[in-house]
Scaffold this motif. Sequence first.
Motif, short mmCIF file in Angstrom:
data_model
loop_
_atom_site.label_atom_id
_atom_site.label_comp_id
_atom_site.label_asym_id
_atom_site.label_seq_id
_atom_site.Cartn_x
_atom_site.Cartn_y
_atom_site.Cartn_z
N LEU A 58 -3.36 3.09 -3.40
CA LEU A 58 -2.71 4.38 -3.21
C LEU A 58 -2.99 5.28 -4.40
O LEU A 58 -2.92 4.85 -5.56
N THR A 107 -2.34 3.17 -7.70
CA THR A 107 -1.69 1.87 -7.71
C THR A 107 -1.91 1.14 -6.38
O THR A 107 -2.62 1.63 -5.49
N SER A 109 -0.53 -0.44 -2.78
CA SER A 109 0.49 -0.02 -1.81
C SER A 109 0.65 -1.08 -0.73
O SER A 109 -0.22 -1.91 -0.50
N GLN A 111 2.72 -1.49 3.36
CA GLN A 111 3.50 -0.92 4.46
C GLN A 111 3.79 -2.04 5.45
O GLN A 111 2.97 -2.94 5.64
N ALA A 125 7.44 1.78 3.72
CA ALA A 125 6.30 1.74 2.80
C ALA A 125 6.79 1.64 1.36
O ALA A 125 7.94 1.96 1.04
N ALA A 127 5.09 0.88 -3.03
CA ALA A 127 3.95 0.73 -3.92
C ALA A 127 4.42 0.10 -5.22
O ALA A 127 5.62 0.11 -5.53
N LEU A 261 0.43 11.51 -1.09
CA LEU A 261 0.14 10.09 -1.26
C LEU A 261 -0.98 9.69 -0.30
O LEU A 261 -0.81 9.76 0.93
N SER A 263 -3.54 6.62 0.89
CA SER A 263 -3.73 5.17 0.79
C SER A 263 -4.71 4.69 1.84
O SER A 263 -4.86 5.28 2.91
#
Length: 270
Positions: A58, A107, A109, A111, A125, A127, A261, A263
């Motif tokens: 992400l 970073t 992530s 979900q 979700a 992270a 964001l 990802s």
Amino acid sequence: MTRRKRSTTIVKAFVSRSLIFALSAGAVHAADVPSPQPAPPSPGPEAPPHWYVRLGVLGGLDQSWSSLFAQQVAGVVVPGIGLVPVSGFGPQVSLVGRGATYSSVFTASFQAGYFFTPNWSLEVAGAVPLWLTIKITGFSAAPPFSGAVLSKLLPGAIPITGVYHFTQFGALQPYLGGGIVPSFEFAVQDGFNTGGYFKPTVGLVAQAGADYMFSRNWGAFLDVKKLFIGSTGTSTGFDFGPPIGTIPGAATIKTTFQPWLFSTGVTYRF
């Protein structure tokens, strides 16, 4: 004539007995043959998976606007040094022309979601949290100068969205979603402002993306979220560094926090 009639009678009797025997043998054979079993029902289509997880990377792109408020700093004149700040006093006033920026992050992530129907799912979700650096902007002849670090924040945010999946395109399955995002702090590090604290809050989130399914279970995804969060942080002191150090003084930062964001990664459905 009598002999011819007798021969005919004998032939008819033989044929009749032969037919009776043949029919009897056929009935016995039919009784011995087992009746055919009904064909097993054909299996129906396999039920689609209900759960899914996504793992990836992400990138958070900061977009925010901040207003700063602080108590006026009182000072005393020290011979040979000049005016030395000693404490904040009075109500907090707006620091006109000053603002703050938050650093962007990169970073891991994750979900997770559940399909209530083939098209609708509920998704959560998150992270791995990383430190955000908050820097002051705008000119000032007195500390803190532009670019000074006000504090560092280790934030937590959990987007919770209802998602509609478009399944009519085969392996490519775009989706749209929206929901809420509770946010809070894990920790705050002192910068120019000390004794910092950020209040928990709940914002809104909009979502768009797509899964590309290579098989029933495995796929890849691209996801974009836009957060809308109103954040308020407070502090209880100002650190002027040596030789002055930290003095008491209240300050507040109010931020309209609207990061993007992005990802991408792997999807697994089960």
